[in-house]
Design a protein around this motif. Structure first.
Motif, PDB file in Angstrom:
ATOM      1  N   GLU A 209     -39.509 -15.571 -11.514  1.00  0.00           N
ATOM      2  CA  GLU A 209     -39.699 -15.254 -10.105  1.00  0.00           C
ATOM      3  C   GLU A 209     -38.485 -14.486  -9.606  1.00  0.00           C
ATOM      4  O   GLU A 209     -37.358 -14.770 -10.025  1.00  0.00           O
ATOM      5  N   ALA A 210     -38.737 -13.560  -8.708  1.00  0.00           N
ATOM      6  CA  ALA A 210     -37.626 -12.785  -8.139  1.00  0.00           C
ATOM      7  C   ALA A 210     -36.721 -13.704  -7.329  1.00  0.00           C
ATOM      8  O   ALA A 210     -37.192 -14.620  -6.648  1.00  0.00           O
ATOM      9  N   THR A 211     -35.425 -13.479  -7.439  1.00  0.00           N
ATOM     10  CA  THR A 211     -34.473 -14.293  -6.688  1.00  0.00           C
ATOM     11  C   THR A 211     -34.163 -13.612  -5.362  1.00  0.00           C
ATOM     12  O   THR A 211     -33.543 -12.561  -5.317  1.00  0.00           O
ATOM     13  N   VAL A 212     -34.660 -14.223  -4.290  1.00  0.00           N
ATOM     14  CA  VAL A 212     -34.421 -13.688  -2.949  1.00  0.00           C
ATOM     15  C   VAL A 212     -33.644 -14.727  -2.157  1.00  0.00           C
ATOM     16  O   VAL A 212     -34.130 -15.837  -1.938  1.00  0.00           O
ATOM     17  N   PRO A 213     -32.415 -14.401  -1.764  1.00  0.00           N
ATOM     18  CA  PRO A 213     -31.640 -15.388  -1.004  1.00  0.00           C
ATOM     19  C   PRO A 213     -32.260 -15.655   0.361  1.00  0.00           C
ATOM     20  O   PRO A 213     -32.940 -14.786   0.904  1.00  0.00           O
TER      21      PRO A 213
ATOM     22  N   LEU B 217     -31.324 -19.067  -1.825  1.00  0.00           N
ATOM     23  CA  LEU B 217     -31.909 -19.731  -2.975  1.00  0.00           C
ATOM     24  C   LEU B 217     -31.770 -21.240  -2.839  1.00  0.00           C
ATOM     25  O   LEU B 217     -30.889 -21.736  -2.145  1.00  0.00           O
TER      26      LEU B 217
ATOM     27  N   ARG C 297     -29.967 -21.636  -7.891  1.00  0.00           N
ATOM     28  CA  ARG C 297     -28.564 -21.198  -7.948  1.00  0.00           C
ATOM     29  C   ARG C 297     -27.891 -21.706  -9.215  1.00  0.00           C
ATOM     30  O   ARG C 297     -27.157 -20.981  -9.883  1.00  0.00           O
TER      31      ARG C 297
ATOM     32  N   GLU D 261     -25.179 -14.479  -1.932  1.00  0.00           N
ATOM     33  CA  GLU D 261     -25.686 -13.180  -2.380  1.00  0.00           C
ATOM     34  C   GLU D 261     -24.645 -12.469  -3.242  1.00  0.00           C
ATOM     35  O   GLU D 261     -24.958 -11.902  -4.283  1.00  0.00           O
TER      36      GLU D 261
ATOM     37  N   ALA E   5     -25.710 -12.278  -7.164  1.00  0.00           N
ATOM     38  CA  ALA E   5     -26.134 -10.914  -7.485  1.00  0.00           C
ATOM     39  C   ALA E   5     -25.220 -10.246  -8.494  1.00  0.00           C
ATOM     40  O   ALA E   5     -25.631  -9.314  -9.184  1.00  0.00           O
TER      41      ALA E   5
END
Length: 372
Positions: free
Chosen positions: A183-187, A189, A194, A313, A317
């Motif tokens: 799944e895409a990690t979109v903050p 989290l 994490r 982030e 990231a």
């Protein structure tokens, strides 16, 4: 803008042959085997497994040999292989409390139930290069049985926050762990995601951030509650059988940092935790992960976020060394068209500046002649 690359097949094939030649080195020297790497460079193998997110010492050893010891390239190879594997289920959470211990130390309690176990460590060596290691006396040690975790001792008195608490980024609450590889990690989290990102994050990156928290960039005043390394069993529930079966065993390193306490009018003061868990014997990484994990929990405890290590982030990231490598090293690819466009722009700017300078010079001469 990326520029498509065409041609150069012969040059690329020659580059591959040169790579193989350099990898082999002097043919008069016996060739290094993956078994030798797996048995004698175990810490390198463990790092590749941890950051490659795949527990397979033999495969990690092959990747290290193929990558000529370039760890990030080896991690890249393992991750690429990992994407080809089918998924047939999810194992039960491992019980680190039942770990067969090879090493176990605590900086908070001297006399632990089960004792302190130094195990194989560089901590007490003199850091003097030994040219001949073959003269070392053989040493053997059988793994010790399970021993209670230090934080369980504190937890028994309610002096530390409960284990397994992985609230949402907003603070508090349990939720189903996600999977950042699917799944895409979109903050923001969850803490569980994490921790996944930190577990496969670059060791050097996490070490630097962890160091920054100790130098004052972030609210972190830790004690090493416990570091334990050992073997745990993996179990998988089989619905058709109605019980779990053991799939195998793996070596893990777990670190529990006991951090500055937290409390409120309705909640008694108690220590907080930072947590680290990685494949193999990667103690430095587990400690760094625990320090950064605690720093990233600033919002949960109402702490000001004033340091890079507290910025989710920023930390997450930039923690993935494979992604970072791809983005940095893509600069080596041809950018001829892009550069020509910018070169033309620079030439136009320089020409315009020269015209402006010439016009200003003409105007100055005209004013001087008028004055005379």
């Amino acid at each position: 803008m990326y520029v498509a690359v065409k041609g150069g097949e012969a040059a690329i094939a020659n580059a591959h042959r040169l790579l193989a030649k350099d990898r082999r080195g002097d043919p008069a020297v016996p060739e290094l085997t993956a078994v030798q790497i797996a048995e004698q460079l175990t810490l390198a193998v463990d790092r590749v497994m941890a950051e490659g997110s795949l527990y397979d010492p033999e495969l990690a050893a092959i990747a290290i040999r193929q990558a000529r010891g370039d760890m990030i390239e080896a991690i890249f190879l393992v991750r690429a292989f990992r994407t080809t594997l089918p998924r047939f289920g999810t194992s039960r959470p491992v019980d680190t409390g039942s770990m067969a211990l090879a090493r176990r130390i605590s900086a908070t309690f001297k006399d632990l139930p089960g004792g302190q176990v130094l195990g194989p460590t560089f901590d007490y060596t003199h850091r003097l290069i030994e040219e001949d290691l073959s003269a070392e006396p053989p040493a053997t040690a059988d793994p010790l049985g399970p021993a209670p975790r230090v934080t369980d001792v504190l937890g028994g008195e309610g002096l530390v926050e409960p284990d397994g608490q992985h609230g949402t980024a907003g603070g508090g609450g349990e939720e189903e762990p996600g999977d950042l590889t699917r799944e895409a990690t979109v903050p923001p989290l969850s803490r569980a995601v994490r921790l996944q990102a930190l577990a496969r994050g670059d060791e050097g990156w996490l070490l630097g951030l962890a160091y920054s928290t100790q130098r004052g960039y972030g609210r972190n005043h830790p004690f090493v509650g416990e570091i334990r390394t050992g073997v745990v069993e993996l179990e998988l529930d089989i619905p058709e059988l109605g019980f779990a079966v053991t799939l195998g065993a793996m070596t893990l390193t777990e670190c529990q940092m006991v951090n500055q306490f937290h409390g409120s009018a309705t909640e008694p003061a108690q220590f907080t935790r930072g947590y680290g868990l990685v494949f193999g014997r990667v103690e430095r990484k587990a400690m760094s992960m625990a320090l950064v994990d605690r720093a990233l929990r600033a919002d949960e405890f109402g702490e000001d976020r004033v340091a890079p290590a507290q910025d989710e982030e920023f930390v997450i990231a930039h923690s993935d060394n494979v992604q970072a490598t791809g983005f940095v090293e893509h600069l080596k690819l041809p950018h001829y068209v892009d550069f020509q466009a910018e070169l033309e722009l620079v030439r136009k700017l320089r020409a315009a500046a020269e015209r402006d300078a010439a016009r200003r010079g003409d105007a100055d001469r005209d004013r001087q002649e008028a004055a005379e």
